[in-house]
Design an enzyme around this catalytic site. Structure first.
Site, PDB file in Angstrom:
ATOM      1  NE  ARG A   9      31.499  33.443  47.281  1.00 54.34           N
ATOM      2  CZ  ARG A   9      31.558  33.987  46.081  1.00 54.34           C
ATOM      3  NH1 ARG A   9      31.010  33.390  45.042  1.00 54.34           N
ATOM      4  NH2 ARG A   9      32.178  35.130  45.888  1.00 54.34           N
ATOM      5  CB  SER A  49      23.015  34.051  44.696  1.00 51.19           C
ATOM      6  OG  SER A  49      24.281  33.626  44.302  1.00 51.19           O
ATOM      7  CG  ASN A 101      28.776  39.605  42.256  1.00 57.98           C
ATOM      8  OD1 ASN A 101      29.088  39.043  41.217  1.00 57.98           O
ATOM      9  ND2 ASN A 101      29.481  39.469  43.374  1.00 57.98           N
ATOM     10  NE  ARG A 118      28.629  37.883  46.986  1.00 64.87           N
ATOM     11  CZ  ARG A 118      28.316  36.965  46.078  1.00 64.87           C
ATOM     12  NH1 ARG A 118      27.160  36.369  46.071  1.00 64.87           N
ATOM     13  NH2 ARG A 118      29.205  36.625  45.167  1.00 64.87           N
ATOM     14  CE  LYS A 145      34.065  39.664  36.669  1.00 66.82           C
ATOM     15  NZ  LYS A 145      32.723  39.174  36.967  1.00 66.82           N
ATOM     16  CD  GLU A 200      29.013  39.528  36.506  1.00 66.67           C
ATOM     17  OE1 GLU A 200      29.361  39.076  37.610  1.00 66.67           O
ATOM     18  OE2 GLU A 200      29.486  40.567  36.020  1.00 66.67           O
ATOM     19  N   GLY A 201      29.166  34.660  37.106  1.00 66.15           N
ATOM     20  CA  GLY A 201      28.734  33.310  37.440  1.00 66.15           C
ATOM     21  C   GLY A 201      29.851  32.314  37.666  1.00 66.15           C
ATOM     22  CE  LYS A 208      38.734  38.798  37.821  1.00 68.81           C
ATOM     23  NZ  LYS A 208      37.999  39.388  38.966  1.00 68.81           N
ATOM     24  CD  GLU A 263      32.268  39.254  40.691  1.00 65.23           C
ATOM     25  OE1 GLU A 263      31.945  39.731  39.595  1.00 65.23           O
ATOM     26  OE2 GLU A 263      31.803  38.190  41.126  1.00 65.23           O
TER      27      GLU A 263
HETATM   28  P1  ADP Z   1      32.502  35.964  38.429  1.00 66.33           P
HETATM   29  O1  ADP Z   1      31.671  37.109  37.988  1.00 66.33           O
HETATM   30  O2  ADP Z   1      32.578  34.869  37.444  1.00 66.33           O
HETATM   31  O3  ADP Z   1      32.128  35.491  39.818  1.00 66.33           O
HETATM   32  P2  ADP Z   1      34.966  36.873  39.691  1.00 66.33           P
HETATM   33  O4  ADP Z   1      35.695  38.105  39.363  1.00 66.33           O
HETATM   34  O5  ADP Z   1      34.261  36.855  40.995  1.00 66.33           O
HETATM   35  O6  ADP Z   1      33.979  36.541  38.486  1.00 66.33           O
HETATM   36  O7  ADP Z   1      35.980  35.651  39.634  1.00 66.33           O
HETATM   37  C1  ADP Z   1      35.601  34.324  39.930  1.00 66.33           C
HETATM   38  C2  ADP Z   1      36.538  33.727  40.976  1.00 66.33           C
HETATM   39  O8  ADP Z   1      37.886  33.772  40.507  1.00 66.33           O
HETATM   40  C3  ADP Z   1      36.538  34.481  42.278  1.00 66.33           C
HETATM   41  O9  ADP Z   1      35.519  33.998  43.129  1.00 66.33           O
HETATM   42  C4  ADP Z   1      37.934  34.215  42.824  1.00 66.33           C
HETATM   43  O10 ADP Z   1      37.965  32.961  43.475  1.00 66.33           O
HETATM   44  C5  ADP Z   1      38.772  34.107  41.556  1.00 66.33           C
HETATM   45  N1  ADP Z   1      39.418  35.412  41.263  1.00 66.33           N
HETATM   46  C6  ADP Z   1      38.885  36.434  40.552  1.00 66.33           C
HETATM   47  N2  ADP Z   1      39.717  37.479  40.481  1.00 66.33           N
HETATM   48  C7  ADP Z   1      40.817  37.130  41.168  1.00 66.33           C
HETATM   49  C8  ADP Z   1      42.047  37.780  41.478  1.00 66.33           C
HETATM   50  N3  ADP Z   1      42.308  39.023  41.037  1.00 66.33           N
HETATM   51  N4  ADP Z   1      42.963  37.098  42.225  1.00 66.33           N
HETATM   52  C9  ADP Z   1      42.720  35.840  42.667  1.00 66.33           C
HETATM   53  N5  ADP Z   1      41.583  35.172  42.411  1.00 66.33           N
HETATM   54  C10 ADP Z   1      40.625  35.790  41.673  1.00 66.33           C
HETATM   55 MG    MG Z   2      32.409  36.384  41.592  1.00 67.37          MG
END
Ligand code: ADP
Ligand code: MG
Length: 360
Positions: free
Chosen positions: A336, A37, A32, A11, A191, A254-255, A250, A30
């Site tokens: 979401r 899920s 996944n 995803r 990442k 994950e999660g 970052k 990102e």
């Molecule tokens: P995870 O693997 O924990 O889901 P993500 O990269 O999806 O990591 O980051 C978690 C959440 O943080 C995302 O769902 C988003 O809401 C926020 N986020 C992540 N990266 C960014 C970004 N570059 N700019 C703004 N919000 C972000």
């Molecule tokens: Mg995420």
């Protein structure tokens, strides 16, 4: 490796960047590659929102909700991998958590498999450790049943692994069962790999002679920066310390709930900037979506209008046999929505809610 069939259920998540630096555009948050899920529940949200609109006398609006059925698309990928494994009596094993918080999401995909006469079992790492074994040709048996496909809905955070679970993972990895994902694919979803893919020249190397495709993919990338030891890392660390609100820090997790923003980003980066520990993080430009007013419906919480932002996930399913791509499909989406004051976090962390795109 004893299996040449690979199944990927990915995803890729995006936010609609307001475009401070140019025209508004979808930017990738990102990708996944393990336990991606909400394909199951997302298959049912459009019906819920459609009904609500109809009750409100808005059936015209209800018809503009984007239809969606990732459950079926995900199951078709699993079914294809199961067929290629080539044993009618073998089962699909969902590898599930100790405490099953998202079982109904998984059941939607499971039902699609039963409907196609494919048997599904649900097991934990602990069950694999206790009752799993390989035969002489590395066929995987769990509790006496031959397993054709292992679909991980677990195993993406370090706390999922104690010594026994590591051994179970190794057993699965060595087996002839098709793994979704195998360990290499899981690591490709980190990442760090996302950041390396954004380096100039990398996409060109992976997609030779396809400049147009490269340009379209690159247009979805936000700025991603390595914190490797050296001048490049020193420079970006200094920039982020001076402007913490422009970035997200970052770790390889994950999660949800692991990223650092603003003052917290500054504090942590200041502490680790002169140590190799900084290489376990990457920096990313912070995406700034345009907020919209919406209602977040939650148990035990009064309804009130709040400023919200949304994140769009696109499911992708592929099956590969050796070097041949057998299947490669978009399988639907997940929207979401969360209140603007939450920088991080998804549905499972209790921050975002499931939503439905409305076409205008
Ligand atoms: P995870 O693997 O924990 O889901 P993500 O990269 O999806 O990591 O980051 C978690 C959440 O943080 C995302 O769902 C988003 O809401 C926020 N986020 C992540 N990266 C960014 C970004 N570059 N700019 C703004 N919000 C972000
Ligand atoms: Mg995420």
């Amino acid at each position: 490796l004893s299996q040449s069939v690979f199944l990927g259920i990915n995803r890729s998540d995006y936010m609609f960047d307001g475009g401070a630096a140019g025209a508004p555009a979808l930017k990738q948050i990102e990708i996944n590659t393990i336990a991606a899920s909400f394909g199951g529940l997302a298959s049912r949200t459009a019906a819920v929102h459609g009904r609500v609109l109809k009750v409100l006398g808005m059936s015209e609006e209800a018809s503009r909700l984007l239809p969606n059925n990732p459950s079926e698309g995900l199951a078709l990928g699993i079914a294809r991998a199961w067929e290629l494994y080539g044993s009618r009596s073998a089962v699909v094993m969902f590898l599930v958590e100790e405490v099953q918080r998202n079982i109904f999401d998984q059941r939607c995909v499971e039902n699609e498999l039963w409907n196609r006469n494919i048997r599904v079992i649900r097991k934990r790492f602990r069950d694999v450790f206790e009752k799993g074994s390989l035969d002489g040709t590395r066929r995987l048996y769990v509790d006496g049943q031959e397993v054709a496909v292992v679909y991980y809905r677990e195993g993406y955070v370090p706390k999922n692994y104690d010594q026994q679970n590591w051994e179970a993972r190794l057993l699965l990895e060595r087996s002839r069962a098709v793994k979704c994902p195998d360990i290499a694919t899981q690591l490709a979803g980190t990442k760090k790999v996302q950041q390396e893919l954004s380096r100039p020249g990398t996409l060109e190397e992976l997609l030779p002679g396809r400049a147009e495709a490269v340009a379209r993919i690159r247009a979805t990338f936000a700025g991603l920066y390595s914190l490797d030891v050296g001048e490049e890392g020193d420079q970006i660390a200094a920039t982020a310390l001076a402007n913490p609100d422009r970035f997200v820090l970052k770790p390889q997790r994950e999660g949800g709930g692991n990223n650092l923003y603003g003052e917290e980003l500054r504090q942590v980066l200041k502490k680790i900037k002169d140590s190799p520990e900084r290489t376990s993080y990457i920096l990313m430009d912070k995406i700034q979506p345009q907020p919209a007013t919406n209602y977040l419906l939650r148990a035990h919480t009064p309804l009130k209008a709040s400023e919200c932002i949304s994140e769009l996930g696109i499911f992708g399913v592929y099956v590969r046999q050796g070097k041949e791509l057998v299947m490669n499909e978009a399988a639907g989406h997940l929207l979401r929505t969360k209140a603007v004051e939450h920088a991080d976090g998804g549905v499972v962390t209790g921050v975002a809610v499931l939503d439905t795109p409305y076409l205008v």
